[in-house]
Design a protein around this motif. Structure first.
Motif, mmCIF file in Angstrom:
data_model
loop_
_atom_site.group_PDB
_atom_site.id
_atom_site.type_symbol
_atom_site.label_atom_id
_atom_site.label_comp_id
_atom_site.label_asym_id
_atom_site.label_seq_id
_atom_site.Cartn_x
_atom_site.Cartn_y
_atom_site.Cartn_z
ATOM 1 N N PRO A 32 0.822 -1.228 0.000
ATOM 2 C CA PRO A 32 0.000 0.000 0.000
ATOM 3 C C PRO A 32 0.848 1.267 0.000
ATOM 4 O O PRO A 32 0.437 2.296 -0.539
ATOM 5 N N GLU A 33 2.047 1.187 0.584
ATOM 6 C CA GLU A 33 2.910 2.359 0.690
ATOM 7 C C GLU A 33 3.570 2.714 -0.634
ATOM 8 O O GLU A 33 3.792 3.891 -0.937
ATOM 9 N N LEU A 34 3.885 1.699 -1.461
ATOM 10 C CA LEU A 34 4.709 1.926 -2.641
ATOM 11 C C LEU A 34 3.985 1.740 -3.971
ATOM 12 O O LEU A 34 4.510 2.126 -5.011
ATOM 13 N N ARG A 35 2.799 1.161 -3.957
ATOM 14 C CA ARG A 35 2.148 0.799 -5.223
ATOM 15 C C ARG A 35 1.852 2.004 -6.114
ATOM 16 O O ARG A 35 1.772 1.870 -7.341
ATOM 17 N N GLU A 40 2.136 2.276 -14.381
ATOM 18 C CA GLU A 40 1.287 1.136 -14.727
ATOM 19 C C GLU A 40 2.078 0.179 -15.617
ATOM 20 O O GLU A 40 2.712 0.593 -16.591
ATOM 21 N N THR A 41 2.030 -1.099 -15.281
ATOM 22 C CA THR A 41 2.821 -2.110 -15.983
ATOM 23 C C THR A 41 1.977 -3.357 -16.191
ATOM 24 O O THR A 41 1.317 -3.825 -15.264
ATOM 25 N N LYS A 42 1.999 -3.895 -17.406
ATOM 26 C CA LYS A 42 1.237 -5.091 -17.749
ATOM 27 C C LYS A 42 2.120 -6.044 -18.546
ATOM 28 O O LYS A 42 3.101 -5.629 -19.161
ATOM 29 N N LEU A 43 1.758 -7.323 -18.545
ATOM 30 C CA LEU A 43 2.422 -8.261 -19.437
ATOM 31 C C LEU A 43 2.048 -7.931 -20.880
ATOM 32 O O LEU A 43 0.902 -7.594 -21.182
ATOM 33 N N LEU A 49 -0.873 -3.659 -25.432
ATOM 34 C CA LEU A 49 -0.144 -2.532 -26.011
ATOM 35 C C LEU A 49 -1.117 -1.472 -26.527
ATOM 36 O O LEU A 49 -0.933 -0.272 -26.282
ATOM 37 N N ALA A 50 -2.164 -1.908 -27.222
ATOM 38 C CA ALA A 50 -3.147 -0.959 -27.758
ATOM 39 C C ALA A 50 -3.835 -0.184 -26.637
ATOM 40 O O ALA A 50 -3.995 1.043 -26.710
ATOM 41 N N THR A 51 -4.222 -0.895 -25.582
ATOM 42 C CA THR A 51 -4.895 -0.242 -24.454
ATOM 43 C C THR A 51 -3.977 0.761 -23.767
ATOM 44 O O THR A 51 -4.375 1.895 -23.468
ATOM 45 N N MET A 52 -2.737 0.350 -23.529
ATOM 46 C CA MET A 52 -1.794 1.199 -22.800
ATOM 47 C C MET A 52 -1.391 2.427 -23.618
ATOM 48 O O MET A 52 -1.270 3.535 -23.077
ATOM 49 N N ILE A 53 -1.183 2.260 -24.918
ATOM 50 C CA ILE A 53 -0.774 3.405 -25.736
ATOM 51 C C ILE A 53 -1.930 4.392 -25.870
ATOM 52 O O ILE A 53 -1.727 5.611 -25.903
ATOM 53 N N ASN A 54 -3.164 3.894 -25.904
ATOM 54 C CA ASN A 54 -4.325 4.789 -25.951
ATOM 55 C C ASN A 54 -4.499 5.542 -24.634
ATOM 56 O O ASN A 54 -4.927 6.696 -24.615
ATOM 57 N N ARG A 55 -4.158 4.881 -23.538
ATOM 58 C CA ARG A 55 -4.345 5.490 -22.220
ATOM 59 C C ARG A 55 -3.258 6.508 -21.904
ATOM 60 O O ARG A 55 -3.529 7.568 -21.342
ATOM 61 N N HIS A 56 -2.014 6.185 -22.264
ATOM 62 C CA HIS A 56 -0.887 7.008 -21.817
ATOM 63 C C HIS A 56 -0.207 7.803 -22.932
ATOM 64 O O HIS A 56 0.520 8.751 -22.643
ATOM 65 N N GLY A 57 -0.410 7.410 -24.175
ATOM 66 C CA GLY A 57 0.224 8.125 -25.276
ATOM 67 C C GLY A 57 1.660 7.719 -25.531
ATOM 68 O O GLY A 57 2.166 7.846 -26.649
ATOM 69 N N GLU A 58 2.329 7.221 -24.499
ATOM 70 C CA GLU A 58 3.723 6.786 -24.618
ATOM 71 C C GLU A 58 3.950 5.618 -23.667
ATOM 72 O O GLU A 58 3.557 5.682 -22.496
ATOM 73 N N VAL A 59 4.559 4.556 -24.165
ATOM 74 C CA VAL A 59 4.837 3.387 -23.330
ATOM 75 C C VAL A 59 6.226 2.849 -23.659
ATOM 76 O O VAL A 59 6.794 3.144 -24.721
ATOM 77 N N PHE A 60 6.743 2.060 -22.730
ATOM 78 C CA PHE A 60 7.980 1.324 -22.955
ATOM 79 C C PHE A 60 7.656 -0.166 -22.945
ATOM 80 O O PHE A 60 6.901 -0.637 -22.088
ATOM 81 N N VAL A 61 8.221 -0.876 -23.895
ATOM 82 C CA VAL A 61 8.039 -2.323 -23.994
ATOM 83 C C VAL A 61 9.405 -2.945 -23.746
ATOM 84 O O VAL A 61 10.367 -2.658 -24.467
ATOM 85 N N LYS A 62 9.505 -3.762 -22.705
ATOM 86 C CA LYS A 62 10.820 -4.256 -22.281
ATOM 87 C C LYS A 62 10.758 -5.728 -21.907
ATOM 88 O O LYS A 62 9.698 -6.245 -21.539
ATOM 89 N N PRO A 63 11.901 -6.430 -21.970
ATOM 90 C CA PRO A 63 11.916 -7.851 -21.610
ATOM 91 C C PRO A 63 11.641 -8.058 -20.123
ATOM 92 O O PRO A 63 12.053 -7.247 -19.285
ATOM 93 N N ARG A 111 8.905 -13.362 -23.012
ATOM 94 C CA ARG A 111 7.933 -12.508 -22.332
ATOM 95 C C ARG A 111 8.455 -11.083 -22.192
ATOM 96 O O ARG A 111 9.591 -10.861 -21.784
ATOM 97 N N PHE A 112 7.577 -10.136 -22.505
ATOM 98 C CA PHE A 112 7.889 -8.717 -22.382
ATOM 99 C C PHE A 112 6.823 -8.047 -21.516
ATOM 100 O O PHE A 112 5.753 -8.617 -21.265
ATOM 101 N N LEU A 113 7.133 -6.837 -21.078
ATOM 102 C CA LEU A 113 6.204 -6.001 -20.330
ATOM 103 C C LEU A 113 5.880 -4.743 -21.124
ATOM 104 O O LEU A 113 6.673 -4.301 -21.959
ATOM 105 N N VAL A 114 4.731 -4.159 -20.827
ATOM 106 C CA VAL A 114 4.386 -2.824 -21.329
ATOM 107 C C VAL A 114 4.281 -1.914 -20.114
ATOM 108 O O VAL A 114 3.526 -2.199 -19.180
ATOM 109 N N GLN A 115 5.052 -0.830 -20.114
ATOM 110 C CA GLN A 115 5.090 0.071 -18.963
ATOM 111 C C GLN A 115 4.743 1.494 -19.387
ATOM 112 O O GLN A 115 5.211 1.985 -20.416
#
Length: 274
Positions: A32-35, A40-43, A49-63, A111-115
């Motif tokens: 609760p202190e750090l979340r 926002e980060t998703k698998l 990717l489509a949802t995150m780029i629409n929400r934030h405009g810019e994302v990083f995709v990383k291993p 596996r990659f993440l979208v951040q």
């Protein structure tokens, strides 16, 4: 189902093995202190990717497994197009399918993440984050031993030094963004305190005696935890002459050398099997 990988440390206790950025992210979500301090980060998937780029405009995709800034994509939505950067490559494409095709050709099924991308306070127009090294001291308490800012290399979207980033003092970085000397010192104190809280949180789940934290500062002055490195590379130890802070960092690394060397071994294992 989430699988947590365990390994036995020197004192016989079982702890989480270093490596997975996703496992580390889940540790933050449970706090609760750090979340609220992590983007926002998703698998990764095309739909995510489509949802995150629409929400934030810019994302990083990383291993999920990896380091050094390699194979990290920055995807930025433009008017009817997408700008994509990976290391020294840049493409502007008209469709999300083209973005996905490039990412998938690089990740090859791993596996990659979208951040979420954060609008970082910059230095000379270049993105910057702050690296803090937090180590267990002689009393077993967490202590910040090194603190410096990393500016992305020219034309790059990530700040890693090994692919062209440059280091500068946190004070210089803050003052270049309009901080007074007093305000900069206050921000550095907050940064150190946050780093110790993060290390304490992870110390109960991993066996480490050292962490390298990458923390971003946005334009509103909020600190964001971008990444926790459970086996940070400390190339400074290879220099002929070390500063006083470097000497202390090396001394503490050697003090807890058995645990630190085990983490280094497991980092290599993760990279071979990513």
């Amino acid at each position: 189902m989430i699988i947590m990988i365990l390994w036995k440390r020197g004192d016989g206790q079982m702890k989480l093995a270093p490596g997975s950025k996703w496992s580390k992210h889940l540790i933050f979500l449970a706090s609760p202190e750090l979340r609220h301090d992590v983007p926002e980060t998703k698998l990764y998937s095309k739909a995510t990717l489509a949802t995150m780029i629409n929400r934030h405009g810019e994302v990083f995709v990383k291993p999920v497994y990896g380091g050094g800034g390699f194979r990290i994509f920055r995807v930025k939505r433009l008017a009817g197009r997408f700008e994509v950067k990976m290391e020294h490559q840049k493409r502007v494409v008209s469709s999300l399918d083209s973005v996905v095709a490039w990412i998938d050709s690089v990740r090859k099924g791993s596996r990659f993440l979208v951040q979420q991308g954060i609008a970082l306070a910059k230095w000379r127009g270049r993105p910057v984050d702050v690296r803090t090294i937090v180590q267990k001291n002689e009393a077993g308490r967490w202590e910040v031993t090194r603190l410096f800012a990393k500016a992305a290399g020219s034309g790059l979207a990530v700040t890693n030094l090994v692919i062209g980033g440059s280091a500068l003092t946190v004070r210089a970085y803050l003052m270049s963004n309009g901080y007074t000397s007093q305000k900069a010192q206050s921000a550095i104190r907050r940064l150190k305190a946050k780093s110790v809280r993060i290390a304490k949180r992870f110390g109960g789940r991993y066996s480490n005696a050292i962490y390298g934290l990458d923390i971003g500062l946005d334009r509103q002055g909020k600190f964001w935890l971008i990444e926790v490195n459970t086996a940070p590379q400390l190339s400074i130890f290879k220099k002929g002459t070390l500063s006083r802070s470097d000497q202390r960092s090396l001394m503490l690394w050697n003090l807890h050398g058995k645990v630190n060397r085990a983490a280094e071994v497991h980092r290599g294992s993760w990279r071979r099997h990513k």
